[in-house]
Write a protein that holds these residues in place. Structure first.
Motif, mmCIF file in Angstrom:
data_model
loop_
_atom_site.group_PDB
_atom_site.id
_atom_site.type_symbol
_atom_site.label_atom_id
_atom_site.label_comp_id
_atom_site.label_asym_id
_atom_site.label_seq_id
_atom_site.Cartn_x
_atom_site.Cartn_y
_atom_site.Cartn_z
ATOM 1 N N LEU A 158 50.457 -5.121 17.937
ATOM 2 C CA LEU A 158 48.274 -5.487 17.368
ATOM 3 C C LEU A 158 48.662 -7.265 16.875
ATOM 4 C CD1 LEU A 158 47.027 -1.873 17.277
ATOM 5 C CD2 LEU A 158 47.698 -3.490 19.385
ATOM 6 N N ALA A 159 49.882 -7.806 16.775
ATOM 7 C CA ALA A 159 49.749 -8.894 15.402
ATOM 8 C C ALA A 159 48.698 -9.965 15.838
ATOM 9 C CB ALA A 159 51.653 -9.488 15.899
ATOM 10 N N SER A 160 48.555 -9.633 17.636
ATOM 11 C CA SER A 160 47.728 -10.449 17.943
ATOM 12 C C SER A 160 46.310 -10.563 17.443
ATOM 13 C CB SER A 160 47.673 -10.849 19.694
ATOM 14 O OG SER A 160 48.247 -9.903 20.069
ATOM 15 N N TRP A 161 46.172 -9.279 17.253
ATOM 16 C CA TRP A 161 44.538 -9.224 17.207
ATOM 17 C C TRP A 161 43.902 -9.195 15.787
ATOM 18 C CZ3 TRP A 161 43.420 -2.623 18.788
ATOM 19 C CH2 TRP A 161 43.523 -2.819 20.180
ATOM 20 N N ASN A 162 43.273 -10.602 15.685
ATOM 21 C CA ASN A 162 42.915 -11.330 13.900
ATOM 22 C C ASN A 162 41.478 -11.555 14.641
ATOM 23 O OD1 ASN A 162 41.897 -12.867 12.594
ATOM 24 N ND2 ASN A 162 43.246 -14.845 13.279
ATOM 25 N N GLU A 163 40.388 -10.786 13.134
ATOM 26 C CA GLU A 163 39.179 -10.480 13.440
ATOM 27 C C GLU A 163 38.183 -11.199 13.241
ATOM 28 O OE1 GLU A 163 40.963 -10.432 9.061
ATOM 29 O OE2 GLU A 163 41.266 -9.837 10.951
ATOM 30 N N ASP A 164 39.636 -12.578 13.214
ATOM 31 C CA ASP A 164 38.537 -13.850 13.102
ATOM 32 C C ASP A 164 38.818 -15.003 14.934
ATOM 33 O OD1 ASP A 164 38.164 -13.712 10.196
ATOM 34 O OD2 ASP A 164 39.898 -15.192 9.912
ATOM 35 N N ASP A 165 38.690 -13.864 15.197
ATOM 36 C CA ASP A 165 38.728 -14.453 16.732
ATOM 37 C C ASP A 165 36.823 -14.131 17.549
ATOM 38 O OD1 ASP A 165 41.069 -15.727 16.707
ATOM 39 O OD2 ASP A 165 41.965 -14.165 17.908
ATOM 40 N N GLU A 166 36.614 -15.287 17.930
ATOM 41 C CA GLU A 166 34.881 -14.306 18.421
ATOM 42 C C GLU A 166 35.393 -13.371 19.519
ATOM 43 O OE1 GLU A 166 33.377 -17.802 19.597
ATOM 44 O OE2 GLU A 166 33.021 -18.915 17.899
ATOM 45 N N SER A 167 36.539 -13.564 20.719
ATOM 46 C CA SER A 167 36.580 -12.744 21.309
ATOM 47 C C SER A 167 38.059 -11.471 21.716
ATOM 48 C CB SER A 167 36.202 -13.102 22.855
ATOM 49 O OG SER A 167 36.642 -12.733 23.455
ATOM 50 N N PRO A 168 38.622 -10.897 22.089
ATOM 51 C CA PRO A 168 39.141 -10.067 22.346
ATOM 52 C C PRO A 168 39.544 -10.648 23.250
ATOM 53 C CG PRO A 168 37.514 -8.203 22.938
ATOM 54 C CD PRO A 168 36.798 -9.548 22.399
ATOM 55 N N CYS A 169 38.969 -11.272 24.603
ATOM 56 C CA CYS A 169 40.255 -11.696 25.640
ATOM 57 C C CYS A 169 41.711 -11.447 25.751
ATOM 58 C CB CYS A 169 39.419 -12.187 26.696
ATOM 59 S SG CYS A 169 37.614 -11.090 26.319
ATOM 60 N N ILE A 170 41.931 -11.669 25.012
ATOM 61 C CA ILE A 170 44.039 -12.970 24.352
ATOM 62 C C ILE A 170 44.228 -12.051 24.290
ATOM 63 C CG2 ILE A 170 42.737 -15.186 25.337
ATOM 64 C CD1 ILE A 170 43.415 -16.526 22.240
ATOM 65 N N TRP A 171 43.735 -10.822 23.356
ATOM 66 C CA TRP A 171 44.732 -9.577 22.632
ATOM 67 C C TRP A 171 45.569 -9.823 23.361
ATOM 68 C CZ3 TRP A 171 40.828 -7.692 18.297
ATOM 69 C CH2 TRP A 171 40.187 -8.670 17.552
ATOM 70 N N ASN A 172 46.695 -8.895 23.251
ATOM 71 C CA ASN A 172 47.623 -7.910 23.738
ATOM 72 C C ASN A 172 47.348 -6.793 24.379
ATOM 73 O OD1 ASN A 172 50.513 -6.753 24.858
ATOM 74 N ND2 ASN A 172 51.183 -6.669 22.599
ATOM 75 N N GLY A 173 47.351 -6.247 25.580
ATOM 76 C CA GLY A 173 46.940 -4.817 26.125
ATOM 77 C C GLY A 173 45.641 -4.565 26.640
ATOM 78 N N VAL A 174 44.660 -6.166 26.184
ATOM 79 C CA VAL A 174 43.330 -5.818 26.599
ATOM 80 C C VAL A 174 42.986 -6.702 27.455
ATOM 81 C CG1 VAL A 174 40.917 -6.162 25.196
ATOM 82 C CG2 VAL A 174 42.468 -5.883 23.809
ATOM 83 N N GLN A 175 41.780 -6.218 28.293
ATOM 84 C CA GLN A 175 41.132 -7.159 29.628
ATOM 85 C C GLN A 175 40.056 -7.153 29.414
ATOM 86 O OE1 GLN A 175 42.924 -6.618 33.235
ATOM 87 N NE2 GLN A 175 45.407 -6.358 32.372
ATOM 88 N N CYS A 176 39.457 -7.840 29.494
ATOM 89 C CA CYS A 176 37.833 -8.142 29.944
ATOM 90 C C CYS A 176 37.154 -8.637 31.639
ATOM 91 C CB CYS A 176 36.932 -8.905 29.029
ATOM 92 S SG CYS A 176 37.683 -9.498 27.264
ATOM 93 N N ASN A 177 35.783 -7.776 31.392
ATOM 94 C CA ASN A 177 35.621 -8.318 32.661
ATOM 95 C C ASN A 177 35.444 -9.336 32.725
ATOM 96 O OD1 ASN A 177 33.417 -8.906 34.054
ATOM 97 N ND2 ASN A 177 33.018 -6.676 34.805
ATOM 98 N N PRO A 178 35.204 -10.238 33.949
ATOM 99 C CA PRO A 178 35.483 -12.297 33.562
ATOM 100 C C PRO A 178 33.576 -12.705 33.614
ATOM 101 C CG PRO A 178 37.071 -11.503 36.187
ATOM 102 C CD PRO A 178 36.375 -10.397 34.665
ATOM 103 N N ARG A 179 32.791 -11.403 34.100
ATOM 104 C CA ARG A 179 31.436 -11.508 34.306
ATOM 105 C C ARG A 179 30.895 -12.168 32.964
ATOM 106 N NH1 ARG A 179 29.294 -10.280 40.006
ATOM 107 N NH2 ARG A 179 31.406 -11.116 41.282
ATOM 108 N N SER A 180 30.948 -10.318 32.324
ATOM 109 C CA SER A 180 30.440 -10.131 31.020
ATOM 110 C C SER A 180 30.693 -11.076 29.927
ATOM 111 C CB SER A 180 30.556 -9.042 30.801
ATOM 112 O OG SER A 180 30.872 -7.861 31.279
#
Length: 973
Positions: free
Chosen positions: A50-72
């Motif tokens: 989970l090293a890529s999980w950074n609280e300073d990021d505006e969005s978590p969509c590029i974090w390891n293990g995380v996928q986002c809905n491309p629309r929302s």
């Protein structure tokens, strides 16, 4: 610290503010970022996934293990399977309000489920399997789960009852809560989840009857209730689940007959009902379930005959009806089961002959054991000849009433790995073509009436692991070819009429654990090499006619007296019988024997023995002295005269050392001890220690060749470390220990000579030179073949394993100490000589044996580390690499030093180890042997001594690496 404070603050925000409004949080931090950072704060992440999980990021969509809905741009999937996360499931996940899939399988998460599925209203899939979550599941967990499609809580430690609220998950298609500790009764509401396709409740502690109402699950494809405590009958309504493909109700306490409605399950492929208490017959309607591929009714109380309708199951691949009370014969209609691969009808009361059609089906496993089959096997095996490529892997017809001989057609079953015909009434001999079964792992023909001898061809069955021929009428010798069955762990030939000796070839079976040769008529002595079998757990030779001393060492030091009883001629501690001396005592020529005539020894020895012709040695020795100068001659003559005046005779060699028999007992007296034989140096002593007859020099001294009176050559090592050698008593004790070492791959130490200023070791002479010269100094066309190299490696390994068995460490292993005899066999020299010195650690690091530096284990340089046999293993590993590559252990280039171990290890890591093989062997070596041998060499040269194998293990590995030679097969043919 900043991150820790932030996470703690975020957690506090969630606890305080979440019940009010998630939308009231600061817009500077995305809700999903907030939730995931809080989740991360509650778990441990040892692998940094989970090293890529950074609280300073505006969005978590590029974090390891995380996928986002491309629309929302909101988190829709969180998949952290196998991340090695530990800790508890925190409330951070509640922020992920658009989450559709949550998968945290195969981690180390603990604690209970404190969340509710209703708090994540969009969840479709939840997989928390393979963790250590525990405690009961609250009824709140399943409230408002209408959107859930798939739930897996398998392989955790959940306990308590399955909540009745589970039925509210009306859209659930897959439910897996297997491998937990759920107890109590199964809620009847489970059958109301009409969308269910797979239901797995196996491996829990559920009890009571299976509730009625299952017929409502018309979409159900797979039902698994295995390994619970269910009782009663199978609900008749199960026939309404017409889409069922797989049913597993095994390992419960279900009873009664099979419900007739099951015949409606025409799509069912797999029906497992084993280990229950079902009764009644196998129903006639079983043939209606025509999609069945696997049917297991084993370990129940079924009875009666098998219905002929079973032949309609043309898709059937596995049929197991073992451990019931089925009777009668196998119906001929079963020949219609053309896809059958596994048939297990063992532990029943079936009768009749083995069906003639049985081997036409292409079966792989056929188990008929413990029935009442009778007659011969001739018809069935004759039919097997119609299919010359039988696929049978396991054939067990043991514990029946079969008669007649073992058919010769058994040789057709080339794929056979298990053959068990034990506990029948078979007669005749063991077919010689049994050796054609190259893959045979277990052969059990015990408890029959077989006669004749064990065929020599048994040695061709090189994969044999267990050979059990006990309780027959076998006669003749145990064939020496059994030594080719190198994988044997169990050998039982007891209660036969076997004669002759126990062959030495048995000692080649390095994996042997259990041996039973009891109650036969074996004679002779046991091979001493049996002591090398390091894995032995039992060795029973009781009630034979064996004699002589039991092998010494290892298992035989603690063998049970009952295992050797009934052999009046055996002696040793285990039979409480002292062994008579059978070897000639060492010949000790005492200098205080001047009154005895030449050619005899003092009367206290009780019989005549020849001794050295002293006067002849003086004359010859004086005649061959190399004249360096007038002064040297004068000094030499003075020493000879002085020595002659002090003793009846003296020998003078180049260098001024004395080899004498003197009537005095002062420091100048000499002592000669020969361990066997009757040497006479009167012939050829002009060569004794003559510079012209020097064979070579090493760290411990120079070696000379001389010829005895009987024409036999010996090699004499003159130790050049006299000032360092131990006292006479210690010296003699160590040398006599070395003199007891007798192995075909060791240079035999035949005797020694001692004075305070001169020590000689007398060895057998080996004529073929040493390995170093053959590897590095031969001409271009004269090089060692691969077979010669492998034999040298294996022979050297065997000799070192033998030395270590005797608690002798070589200390100075190198290619120049490996001699080659006239037949090309290796013989290891200079073993154990460092033990003659009082300060081993200081000496071995001195300049005297720096030639062995490339072979020396790293622990030699550390005074605090004990020198053990693992030092020899290291040197042997270097020797392996030297033999295979043809390169010296250390090569000095113009501007570089190449260490052989490092070079080969680097090549292995780069995938080009085959390039390291001696260029003279290119295209003339088997890579399947050469590469494993080099890998073994690298293992032996591990920097950590405990990581190196023992030499006995090395021998076993080498014998496994060696491919079976055609020559062995030819000898057996």
């Amino acid at each position: 610290m900043r991150r820790l404070l932030l996470c703690c603050g975020l957690a506090l925000i969630l606890v305080v503010l979440y019940p009010i409004s998630v939308n009231g949080l600061s817009p500077s931090m995305n809700d999903d970022v907030l939730g995931l950072i809080v989740f991360k704060a509650d778990v441990q992440d040892p692998q940094g996934k989970l090293a890529s999980w950074n609280e300073d990021d505006e969005s978590p969509c590029i974090w390891n293990g995380v996928q986002c809905n491309p629309r929302s741009n909101r988190v829709s999937e969180l998949v952290l399977d196998g991340f090695s996360l530990s800790g508890k499931l925190g409330r951070g996940l509640l922020q992920l309000q658009f989450l559709h899939r949550l998968s945290l399988a195969d981690n180390n998460l603990t604690g209970s489920l404190s969340l509710s599925l209703g708090q994540l209203p969009n969840l479709r899939t939840v997989d928390l399997s393979g963790n250590s979550l525990s405690g009961p599941i609250s009824s709140d967990f399943f409230q408002q789960c209408g959107s859930l499609r798939s739930l897996s809580l398998a392989k955790n430690k959940f306990s308590g009852q399955i909540p009745a609220s589970l039925s509210s998950c009306s859209m659930l298609t897959s439910l897996n809560i297997s491998s937990n500790q759920f107890s109590g009764q199964l809620p009847a509401g489970v059958w109301s989840m009409r969308a269910l396709r797979t239901l797995d409740l196996s491996d829990n502690m559920l009890e009571g009857e299976i509730p009625k109402g299952i017929e409502g699950l018309t979409a159900l494809r797979a039902l698994n209730l295995r390994k619970n405590k269910f009782v009663g009958e199978i609900p008749d309504g199960i026939g309404g689940c017409i889409m069922l493909r797989s049913i597993d109700l095994s390992e419960n306490s279900l009873s009664g007959a099979l419900p007739g409605s099951m015949q409606k399950l025409t799509l069912c492929n797999d029906l497992s009902l084993q280990i229950n208490a079902f009764t009644g017959n196998m129903p006639d309607w079983i043939g209606e379930m025509r999609s069945l591929e696997a049917l297991d009714l084993s370990e129940n109380n079924f009875s009666g005959g098998l219905p002929s309708s079973i032949g309609q199951l043309r898709s059937l691949k596995q049929l197991n009806i073992s451990t019931n009370t089925f009777s009668g014969i196998l119906p001929d209609s079963m020949s219609g089961c053309v896809n059958l691969l596994v048939l297990d009808v063992s532990h029943n009361s079936l009768s009749g002959n083995i069906p003639s059609w049985i081997f036409r089906l292409g079966l792989q496993q056929l188990i008929f054991s413990e029935n009442r089959l009778s007659g011969t096997m001739d018809n069935a095996f004759a039919a097997s000849m119609e299919n010359s490529r039988q696929k049978v892997v396991a054939l067990d017809i043991s514990h029946n009433n079969l008669s007649g001989e073992i058919p010769l057609a058994i040789g057709v079953f080339s794929s056979l790995q298990v053959l068990n015909l034990s506990k029948n009434s078979l007669i005749g001999g063991i077919p010689s073509n049994i050796g054609e079964l190259k893959l045979l792992d277990i052969l059990d023909l015990s408890e029959n009436q077989l006669n004749g001898s064990i065929p020599l061809e048994i040695g061709r069955a090189t994969s044999l692991n267990k050979l059990i021929l006990e309780k027959n009428f076998l006669a003749g010798n145990i064939p020496t070819s059994i030594g080719n069955c190198s994988m044997l762990t169990s050998l039982s030939l007891s209660q036969n009429n076997l004669t002759g000796p126990v062959p030495a070839a048995v000692a080649k079976l390095a994996y042997l654990q259990y041996v039973d040769l009891s109650f036969n008529k074996l004679i002779g002595t046991l091979p001493k090499q049996l002591a090398d079998l390091g894995r032995l757990l039992s060795f029973n030779i009781s009630h034979n006619q064996l004699q002589g001393e039991l092998p010494a060492g290892a298992f035989f030091n603690t063998i049970s007296p009952s295992s050797v009883s009934g052999n009046p001629g055996l002696c040793g501690a285990s039979v409480n019988r002292t062994c008579p001396t059978v070897l000639p005592k060492p010949i000790v020529l005492n200098p205080n024997s001047s009154d005895s005539p030449p050619g005899s020894i003092p009367e206290k020895f009780g019989h005549e023995k020849k001794i050295l012709s002293i006067s002849a040695l003086i004359a010859i020795g004086a005649a061959v002295v190399i004249v360096v100068g007038v002064i040297a001659i004068t000094v030499l003559n003075l020493r000879v005269r002085s020595s002659a005046s002090r003793s009846a005779a003296a020998l003078t060699f180049s260098g001024g050392d004395e080899f004498s028999h003197s009537p005095s007992t002062d420091a100048n007296s000499g002592k000669l001890v020969m361990f066997s034989g009757d040497p006479d140096f009167s012939t050829g002593t002009h060569a004794l220690l003559n510079k012209d007859c020097e064979l070579g020099r090493g760290g411990f001294g120079a070696v000379y060749r001389t010829v005895l009176k009987d024409g036999r050559s010996v090699a004499i090592k003159k130790l050049t470390v006299s000032s360092l050698v131990k006292s006479q008593d210690d010296f003699e004790r160590e040398v006599k220990k070395l003199g007891k070492a007798r192995h075909s791959n060791l240079v035999t130490l035949e005797g020694y000579y001692w004075t305070s200023s001169l020590q000689l070791l007398i060895y057998e002479f080996v004529s073929g030179g040493n390995l170093y010269k053959r590897l590095h100094e031969g001409s271009g066309g004269d090089y060692l073949s691969w077979n010669e190299r492998f034999n040298t490696i294996l022979g050297t390994a065997k000799s070192l394993a033998y030395l270590h068995q005797m608690n002798i460490i070589h200390y100075n292993l190198k290619s120049s100490n490996i001699l080659i005899d006239s037949s090309g066999e290796p013989k290891v020299a200079d073993y154990g000589l460092a033990r003659l010195l009082p300060m081993l650690d200081r000496y071995v690091l001195s300049s005297k044996i720096q030639s062995a530096l490339g072979y020396m284990a790293p622990e030699f340089a550390c005074k605090t580390v004990k020198i053990t046999e693992k030092c020899d293993v290291y040197g042997f590993g270097v020797l392996i690499l030297e033999i295979v590559t043809g390169k010296r252990p250390v090569e000095y280039m113009e501007d570089d030093v190449v260490v052989l171990c490092d070079m080969v290890r680097g090549a292995l890591e780069e995938g080009r180890v085959e390039e390291c093989v001696d260029g003279r062997l290119q295209g003339k070596f088997p890579a399947e042997e050469a590469i494993p041998v080099m890998k073994l060499g690298l293992i032996c040269t591990s920097q950590v001594p405990s990581n190196r194998p023992d030499m006995a293990e090395v021998v076993n590995i080498l014998e496994l690496i060696r491919c079976p030679s055609e020559s062995q097969d030819d000898e057996l043919g």
